[in-house]
Design a protein around this motif. Structure first.
Motif, mmCIF file in Angstrom:
data_model
loop_
_atom_site.group_PDB
_atom_site.id
_atom_site.type_symbol
_atom_site.label_atom_id
_atom_site.label_comp_id
_atom_site.label_asym_id
_atom_site.label_seq_id
_atom_site.Cartn_x
_atom_site.Cartn_y
_atom_site.Cartn_z
ATOM 1 N N UNK A 32 18.142 -12.119 -11.807
ATOM 2 C CA UNK A 32 18.742 -13.345 -11.278
ATOM 3 C C UNK A 32 20.245 -13.355 -11.460
ATOM 4 N N UNK A 33 20.873 -14.207 -10.694
ATOM 5 C CA UNK A 33 22.316 -14.411 -10.800
ATOM 6 C C UNK A 33 22.541 -15.910 -10.831
ATOM 7 N N UNK A 34 23.809 -16.309 -10.929
ATOM 8 C CA UNK A 34 24.116 -17.735 -10.954
ATOM 9 C C UNK A 34 23.584 -18.429 -9.695
ATOM 10 N N UNK A 35 23.531 -17.721 -8.596
ATOM 11 C CA UNK A 35 23.098 -18.352 -7.347
ATOM 12 C C UNK A 35 21.615 -18.168 -7.073
ATOM 13 N N UNK A 36 21.014 -17.156 -7.660
ATOM 14 C CA UNK A 36 19.592 -16.900 -7.424
ATOM 15 C C UNK A 36 18.895 -16.954 -8.765
ATOM 16 N N UNK A 37 18.140 -18.016 -9.040
ATOM 17 C CA UNK A 37 17.510 -18.090 -10.359
ATOM 18 C C UNK A 37 16.561 -16.926 -10.574
ATOM 19 N N UNK A 38 16.638 -16.320 -11.739
ATOM 20 C CA UNK A 38 15.753 -15.208 -12.060
ATOM 21 C C UNK A 38 14.566 -15.724 -12.849
ATOM 22 N N UNK A 39 14.452 -15.229 -14.076
ATOM 23 C CA UNK A 39 13.322 -15.637 -14.904
ATOM 24 C C UNK A 39 13.492 -17.108 -15.268
ATOM 25 N N UNK A 40 12.430 -17.886 -15.081
ATOM 26 C CA UNK A 40 12.455 -19.309 -15.388
ATOM 27 C C UNK A 40 11.887 -19.517 -16.784
ATOM 28 N N UNK A 41 12.232 -20.629 -17.416
ATOM 29 C CA UNK A 41 11.752 -20.815 -18.799
ATOM 30 C C UNK A 41 10.228 -20.903 -18.883
ATOM 31 N N UNK A 42 9.681 -20.209 -19.836
ATOM 32 C CA UNK A 42 8.248 -20.303 -20.125
ATOM 33 C C UNK A 42 8.027 -19.676 -21.487
ATOM 34 N N UNK A 43 6.827 -19.844 -22.018
ATOM 35 C CA UNK A 43 6.551 -19.318 -23.346
ATOM 36 C C UNK A 43 6.132 -17.858 -23.286
ATOM 37 N N UNK A 44 5.261 -17.543 -22.387
ATOM 38 C CA UNK A 44 4.714 -16.182 -22.321
ATOM 39 C C UNK A 44 5.485 -15.290 -21.368
ATOM 40 N N UNK A 45 6.384 -15.891 -20.582
ATOM 41 C CA UNK A 45 7.086 -15.117 -19.566
ATOM 42 C C UNK A 45 6.339 -15.199 -18.243
ATOM 43 N N UNK A 46 6.949 -14.657 -17.187
ATOM 44 C CA UNK A 46 6.332 -14.774 -15.864
ATOM 45 C C UNK A 46 4.982 -14.071 -15.790
ATOM 46 N N UNK A 47 4.195 -14.519 -14.862
ATOM 47 C CA UNK A 47 2.968 -13.796 -14.511
ATOM 48 C C UNK A 47 3.358 -12.368 -14.116
ATOM 49 N N UNK A 48 2.487 -11.423 -14.423
ATOM 50 C CA UNK A 48 2.825 -10.040 -14.088
ATOM 51 C C UNK A 48 3.152 -9.907 -12.598
ATOM 52 N N UNK A 49 4.189 -9.157 -12.316
ATOM 53 C CA UNK A 49 4.636 -8.986 -10.931
ATOM 54 C C UNK A 49 3.626 -8.168 -10.134
ATOM 55 N N UNK B 9 0.794 -1.228 0.000
ATOM 56 C CA UNK B 9 0.000 0.000 0.000
ATOM 57 C C UNK B 9 0.816 1.263 0.000
ATOM 58 N N UNK B 10 2.137 1.099 0.042
ATOM 59 C CA UNK B 10 2.961 2.300 0.186
ATOM 60 C C UNK B 10 3.500 2.822 -1.143
ATOM 61 N N UNK B 11 3.308 2.065 -2.245
ATOM 62 C CA UNK B 11 4.015 2.388 -3.482
ATOM 63 C C UNK B 11 3.189 1.882 -4.646
ATOM 64 N N UNK B 12 2.999 2.721 -5.648
ATOM 65 C CA UNK B 12 2.078 2.350 -6.722
ATOM 66 C C UNK B 12 2.726 1.508 -7.816
ATOM 67 N N UNK B 13 4.019 1.313 -7.757
ATOM 68 C CA UNK B 13 4.708 0.637 -8.854
ATOM 69 C C UNK B 13 4.817 -0.861 -8.667
ATOM 70 N N UNK B 14 5.608 -1.454 -9.550
ATOM 71 C CA UNK B 14 5.844 -2.891 -9.504
ATOM 72 C C UNK B 14 6.923 -3.209 -8.484
ATOM 73 N N UNK B 15 6.922 -4.459 -8.038
ATOM 74 C CA UNK B 15 7.873 -4.896 -7.028
ATOM 75 C C UNK B 15 8.638 -6.102 -7.554
ATOM 76 N N UNK B 16 9.929 -6.063 -7.367
ATOM 77 C CA UNK B 16 10.771 -7.196 -7.755
ATOM 78 C C UNK B 16 10.549 -8.357 -6.777
ATOM 79 N N UNK B 17 10.110 -9.467 -7.300
ATOM 80 C CA UNK B 17 9.886 -10.669 -6.490
ATOM 81 C C UNK B 17 10.456 -11.853 -7.274
ATOM 82 N N UNK B 18 11.020 -12.809 -6.580
ATOM 83 C CA UNK B 18 11.537 -14.018 -7.230
ATOM 84 C C UNK B 18 12.578 -13.638 -8.287
#
Lengths: 971, 971
Positions: free
Chosen positions: A949-966, A788-797
């Motif tokens: 993502x980095x080598x130690x923290x997986x970022x975007x995982x394989x998919x056709x359409x891309x991740x669900x909107x954050x 509720x504090x910020x109107x933008x998108x948030x980095x998750x996963x």
């Protein structure tokens, strides 16, 4: 079309309303799309009775008028009878008496019309001298013995014909009454309101279709029904084109020769009013098959000039009396590129020689002959390398066969006398894969590309490859409607068009729903052609992708079947062809591939369920056959063979020799219960050698969703389990159970109790046999960014996924406007700039941009992937570009890079989207603003996926359409 | 073994005869392989009755002798009863009276034997003081009250035990009576002939097996039958090893700890006489599982030295009273390489510290403790980089896990006091793929590699990984038999070994056939492990490869089932385990993969047959399950779980989680008859877009074979066809017919009428629907090379394929001899040089070479592919090489290149053959001689394939085994 209102038309104002509201607005079926309604079925004081009390008004037409006009009047006669059961008389204008009549005629060709004009009873100044213009007007006492008349006047032959068919549509006869069995609603009475409707003619001069790639479906059907692709079949095509206000046809040419196979075909085309040509690679009105049958020597002008000249001279002489467009130049035999040795000089000589032949055989002033040079595939390269044709020849620019126009006229080219046209595709045989089976064409995409063509003045000819014609009914009508009057159909009216179309075909009650269904299935098919879908297409483990996609299909399917159940039986055949079959068949196809993907994944994981998924695949394959059979049995077998096209089993770009089901495995489970685990985000079944400990993607306080794990069985006997978490606020459901094949468990959190900060929790699954599985989950509940504090998108996963229309701010200026194209592309929609003729912008400062506010928890490298429409660099000196920056970075130009390599192009058109990247380094966590700057027009942005993502923290995982909107933190 | 003949032994002279001749030679079952037979079942004048008239001679053994010896005598007691139904008495030597007795004892441990020796009645000089030597001798009046005795004397404990089991075998008890249910033939009477058999002991000091990779089969079985892998199971293993004259065991260690799981196991091992150790990566007699259970801290000596030292001290102290071989050094945890940081200095320190522990805990003179350092995988690299261990430690060299020894001692290393040994594999878990299921080990390969080991003095320890033990019965016995006395078993006696084995287990009547069956199936499995066979492995279109391979399996299958039908019921369980199951299961597996390959090929071709092949795959998958069930039901379920190992469904090197059938497609044929064509040598079904006109590989006057074409159906209704050729001498059969699914037609020529020279002819296939297919065939009948005129090979179809043993000349000299290893490798056999200790030769001049005379019709570039055994560079300074030349070219060295890259090694071991190339240019057509020059020993050449194809003329076509051998023009 210009509507001069006599009474106001509700249709022009129609908003996108819910079904109930629309049902009131569309309370009667039967009208031309976009036209003012002037026909009613209940009498009103001023109305004239076209049919009433068993009497139909006569249809009057001059004997001197075009045979094609008189033929169209006989269609109108039949249409009135279709509607009312009463057959009106058709008569000469002179001597007939009636309280009300329909007077049909062509300015300058019909003494009747010319007389009315001369007498001042009819003002034809709005159409006279125009191309294909027409007007319909209720005139009092037009002639002796006639009290009132609906006058249908055309500026020329086709103008009059279009006017006649306008009345046909208004009384309730769909252009598709024959081609799609659209039922006609019976009316005891039909009235014409006082009307004066003037249409000043089309924007695009030649508007046509190309019957192509016509085996096995069209060929097999025509052979059975007409003995071949001959004039008996073509008259149905001619009539359809005219009813849709088209005027142009490239005939079927795979194993067919239009002019030769049946000489009645070209004669009737001309009589009906269809302008004939031969396709892009068949010069001088001669089919490729004619050369295959009669040609001697090589199809090579440098080696066989004399024979080829004679061949072409014979062709243009044969068709000299028919209205034609002559294709010039040549390609290699069989629609293949010419040999490498062929060059610009040779081609220019060929064109010069062809024009000499035309001068000799047809008209010494060749500029009077409509000629076209199709810049298809490699031929465009010749043009870019300097080859030119005379100024009066139309340049027919082409798409990439996948709906992306390769080139549009630049400012200098727009001055050419011959103008320019577009050859477009709804169906294609070629790479990366044929798409011949079903309608995969979203109107949104057609609009976006053809709007460019219109704006760039490529309006002389529009011809679209429609394959077998039959499953392309809906986009064909859109294409021809838009060609008639692009200004009348801005992007925002696509929904209206669809609803009007649905209401005309099936009545107003379900129009909104049917419009949603047809646009829905074409949108889903537009994401990826069914022929290109594979068991691996949609991710089975990431973002619940396959489940989400299949749910979309299941939703469409349930809704379509509900509509069918509500429709009257008479509408079922049409509804099946136009709406239900493609949805049923494509939903089934998607179910089949998801099941095949599961079969493969599960077989590797060792799942008991493997065999159930194999059975699903086999069942879906059988269902596909049953749907084809239903199609072929429609209307007493009228459309037998029309769905003969194989859709399963592609291994190259070329169609398979038969329908081939994706291969499926069987699994022999181990003896006894053998517990195993799969978790969201990971393909492997556990236990497995070498896998890291199971961990699901993080849960976060903003989305508050769930993560799944699945206990499954590698054995043939069930086991039981209990599931517990190590935190009171972490829930796993179900908490116990029995696993025969698979049990999915969902992990969720009570966010009111989750500690602030990042917390790692564990869920332990204890099967009744063997060792427990412990699954880790990270809970993200940061102190620094409360919901509720910020109107933008948030980095998750370790990623941020954004639907482009969800910008924080769209900043335009006087020259450039940002517009959202709702429902464009693969997901939510597109964002692009208008006007499309604008010059490129230099990004930076206050220049137009989209801004996306994002909160990052991490810092460091970020890769930003933009999903943009796979549009091409349609201007030679203007490569499609945009620019990107974070915060106050200098904007970096990003080329859409439309044509840089065959694999990249194949990937883009196959995926229905082009992915382009930019990389950035974020100096610190916290709030950042991603800015997407306008550069060239023609870029449509659909999605943004930021991978942190980095080598130690997986970022975007394989998919056709891309991740669900954050998630957005809300405001 | 040295046989001192009393009477001549027919067995030592056994030729490889047909079944009938052998049946006479092997007229009674029951004997030790390779031993003189001294037991008969019909009385002869000089014989003594071990059992007769219901009375059995007593078995006399000293109370003072080894408990293990007395235990073995109790086995003999049971064996006599097994054979005769009469249980002999076992008694102390003193005081027994009998006309005939068996006296058993160990020199120096048995007063009885020592007394006989002292009295001069028994000469033990041939065994005394030797390792594991024994003798059996009929002695008159050995003791008071005993008229005659068979004296079984051993030089030491195991020597005596081996002597006892020698008698057991001779009376008809197979070493496999329990482990493979080999039936014992009942004998009312058993006689011992006058014999003096002295065996001076083994060549290889420690001969053992490694139970490894023991889940799911051995583990599941042992759990059900014994409650786990414990002493109740191990006593069967100990007994088996001793009956096979082995003495050494690495116990199962996947989830097992031999010494800890059941303390009776090590105690009984020592009592039985089995030398125990821990596997190559488990130092100091401690199982990896013990560390997993009790270890604290990392398995890293640089970080956790104190804990590891204590762990190891506890291990060697625990087992100090048992006969053991102590493994030194360490690998990473879980049989993985140590971290990259580990280095030679650290490992040398570890070994020094381990020896200090041994000195403290076991014996201050550590050189008296048998220690071994296993140079497995990366550990060998440490050695090559300079790491050394004390001279008394045995260096255990290893194979590559695929039966190819990586290294053998060089001359200096052969002087080491600790000597060298070999760790070898019949079963493996690792890349390129696990092979855990079935016996894939041809004896020919074992001989070829272990002969090298013997010749290079790596004879201290031979241990072979046998997986679950059970399906490896035959090669286990060969390995241990060969280890005992390699000199007695030259390559040429492999057949005899097999026949003797078969005769012992199943009687003489079918021995030759059974020997052929077991060597046959292992040869076929040796071509490619079943786990690596795929639908694509064998070519379906070239060289009739899949058909030929499957025919070999079908032949074995039919013959094996015929033998089963002829065998008595009592032998069926054993026959199924040892012979029939692997043949049925592997034939079925090959049928399954060929059908799966056809399913895939046919689905792309659009064949109606696609579904039939899918059904075959499913049926074969079910048959596989039924065969497993039969195995598990044998002997009342005795072997349940022993075939639990999954064999289908590999996707990585690691075993699949369950049996997974290869995925198969289904095809929906088109409506009506749709004729199509496939031809030999081409994968596509025709018609298809872009394919060149159909053409089959050439026919030639030398081979006079046939070429096939197949008319098939893409539709669901049959069509008819006629087939005609354009030449009277070209025949196509059948000439007409009906095609429901597929009809194969064979094209052949009447060579008496074919024109001399090269002639192109055409066969036209006219289906009842659609266009004809015209197939071209080239007929090769050259004037310059008439049949019968030339003894060499002939280039046909742009290649020459040669079986290596079919040399024109094998030219050796005094130092180097060429020898053919019949049946070696994938096809006909191998050719190699002896002796294997010879120094490398410089090729050229008169040096040893193989010569192959070949007639070429073409000139130009030729690529020669040599198929050689995938042997490795077993000497560090002697890379395996040979040299090649045509005619008088200077020989070019060709490195076998055994270890140059992981992919090349994986390809070589996967294929069971390594392909190496040389390229040449032939100046003119005509006769040439290909020369293969000897360079290093250890190269075994199997096939030569010369590719003379060009871009325009296809040469060698893809296949697994290469082309069928080319014709020879004959002489």
């Amino acid at each position: 079309m210009t509507i001069i209102p006599v009474s106001s038309s509700v249709l022009r104002l129609i908003p996108r309303l819910g079904g109930l509201a629309l049902a009131c607005l569309l309370c009667a079926s039967g009208y031309a799309l976009g036209s003012e309604r002037f026909v009613s079925f209940e009498p009103a004081p001023q109305d004239a009775a076209l049919v009433a009390a068993g009497v139909a008004a006569p249809l009057l037409v001059d004997a001197a008028d075009w045979p094609g006009v008189r033929r169209a009047v006989s269609d109108l006669q039949a249409d009135v009878e279709r509607v009312s059961g009463v057959k009106p008389a058709v008569a000469e204008a002179g001597g007939a008496t009636a309280p009300f009549a329909v007077l049909v005629g062509t300015v300058g060709k019909s003494p009747l019309i010319d007389g009315l004009a001369k007498s001042g009873k009819l003002d034809v100044s709005g159409i006279s001298g125009r191309w294909e213009a027409f007007q319909l007007q209720l005139v009092e006492k037009p002639l002796p013995g006639i009290d009132r008349a609906l006058v249908i006047a055309g500026s020329d032959k086709r103008g009059t014909i279009y006017g006649v068919y306008e009345l046909s549509q208004q009384i309730g006869v769909s252009p598709w009454y024959w081609w799609a069995d659209v039922p006609t609603v019976h009316r005891d009475a039909v009235y014409v309101r006082p009307v004066r409707l003037v249409d000043d003619g089309p924007t695009v001069k030649y508007r046509g279709i190309f019957l192509n790639d016509e085996a096995p479906a069209l060929s097999g059907w025509a052979k059975e029904k007409f003995g071949g692709i001959n004039s008996k079949m073509y008259v149905h095509v001619f009539e359809l084109i005219l009813r849709l206000r088209g005027n142009f046809l490239w005939p079927a040419m795979w194993n067919n020769a239009f002019n030769e196979d049946d000489p009645e075909s070209p004669r009737l085309a001309d009589e009906y009013g269809i302008v004939m040509s031969t396709s892009h690679h068949e010069p001088m009105l001669r089919a490729q098959q004619e050369w295959a049958r009669h040609g001697s020597g090589p199809w090579d002008y440098s080696k066989n000039e004399t024979v080829l000249r004679q061949f072409w001279a014979d062709g243009v002489r044969r068709n000299r009396d028919f209205e034609s467009i002559v294709t010039l130049a040549m390609r290699g035999d069989g629609d293949e590129p010419m040999s490498e040795e062929s060059n610009v000089a040779l081609l220019e000589k060929i064109v010069a020689d062809q024009r000499a032949i035309l001068a000799k055989e047809v008209d010494p002033d060749v500029t009077k002959i409509q000629q076209v040079w199709a810049l298809y595939k490699e031929v465009q390269d010749y043009y870019e390398r300097g080859m030119r044709v005379p100024d009066d020849v139309t340049l027919l620019w082409c798409d990439d066969n996948w709906g992306n126009i390769r080139r549009l006229p630049n400012a200098a080219e727009r001055e050419r006398a011959g103008g320019a046209g577009i050859y477009y595709h709804f169906d294609y045989v070629g790479g990366p894969r044929c798409y011949k089976w079903i309608n995969t064409i979203p109107l949104t995409k057609v609009w976006e590309q053809m709007n460019l063509a219109w704006q760039y003045d490529a309006t002389r000819i529009w011809v679209v490859n429609v394959g077998d014609l039959k499953p392309m009914e809906f986009p064909i009508e859109y294409f021809l409607t838009f060609a008639w009057d692009p200004a009348a159909w801005p992007y925002e009216r696509i929904g209206e068009f669809s609803e009007q179309w649905a209401a005309r075909e099936f009545g107003p009650e379900h129009a909104v729903e049917i419009a949603a269904l047809v646009n829905g299935y074409t949108k889903l098919n537009g994401r990826r052609k069914p022929e290109m879908i594979a068991p691996e297409t949609f991710s089975l483990v990431n973002y619940r992708e396959a489940e989400r996609v299949f749910a979309e299909w299941a939703d469409l399917l349930a809704r379509a079947e509900k509509v069918e159940a509500a429709l009257p039986a008479a509408a079922h055949d049409a509804f099946f062809q136009l709406v239900l079959y493609p949805i049923q068949a494509c939903a089934n196809l998607n179910e089949l591939y998801v099941a095949a993907g599961r079969n493969r994944l599960y077989s590797v994981q060792g799942r008991f369920d493997t065999n159930r998924e194999a059975a699903r695949v086999r069942q879906a394959f059988d269902t596909d056959a049953a749907l084809v059979q239903r199609y072929h049995a429609l209307a007493g077998g009228k459309w037998n063979h029309q769905m003969d096209q194989a859709k399963f089993g592609y291994v190259t770009w070329q169609e398979p020799a038969a329908e081939v089901m994706p291969a499926v495995s069987a699994l022999r489970p181990n003896a006894g219960p053998v517990p195993a685990l799969a978790v969201e985000g990971r393909p492997e079944g556990m236990p497995v050698w070498g896998a890291p400990p199971p961990k699901v993607p993080s849960l976060d306080v903003y989305s508050q969703g769930t993560r799944w794990v699945e206990l499954f069985n590698r054995g043939d006997a069930p086991y039981t389990f209990t599931a517990v978490s190590d935190q009171p606020w972490l829930k796993v459901t179900p908490a116990c159970g029995e696993v025969k094949d698979t049990v999915r468990l969902e992990i969720s959190a009570d966010w009111s109790a989750v500690p602030v900060g990042n917390t790692t929790a564990k869920v332990t699954l204890q099967p009744s046999q063997g060792r427990p599985f412990t699954v880790t989950v990270l809970l993200v509940n940061p102190a620094e960014l409360r919901p509720g504090s910020f109107a933008g998108f948030v980095e998750i996963d370790n990623h941020v996924a954004i639907e482009a229309p969800h910008f924080s701010r769209a900043i335009g200026d006087k020259q450039t406007e940002w517009r959202t194209l709702a429902d464009f592309g693969r997901t939510l929609g597109g964002v692009t700039t208008f006007p499309v003729l604008a010059a490129p912008r230099t990004p930076g400062g206050h220049s137009p941009r989209l801004e996306y506010d994002i909160h990052f928890f991490s810092a460091g490298d970020a890769t930003v992937e933009f999903h943009v429409a796979p549009s091409l660099d349609f201007q030679p000196d203007m490569p499609l570009q945009f620019a990107v920056s974070f915060d106050d970075e200098t904007p970096t130009l990003v080329k859409v890079g439309t044509w840089e390599s065959l694999p990249s192009w194949e990937k883009a058109v196959g995926d229905g989207v082009r992915r382009v990247m930019s990389t950035h380094t974020l100096g610190k966590p916290g709030r950042h603003t991603l800015k997407v700057w306008a550069v060239t027009p023609g870029v449509v942005l659909e999605r943004i996926v930021i991978d942190t993502g980095t080598a130690r923290r997986p970022g975007v995982r394989p998919s056709y359409l891309g991740p669900i909107e954050s998630p957005r933190a809300g405001k």
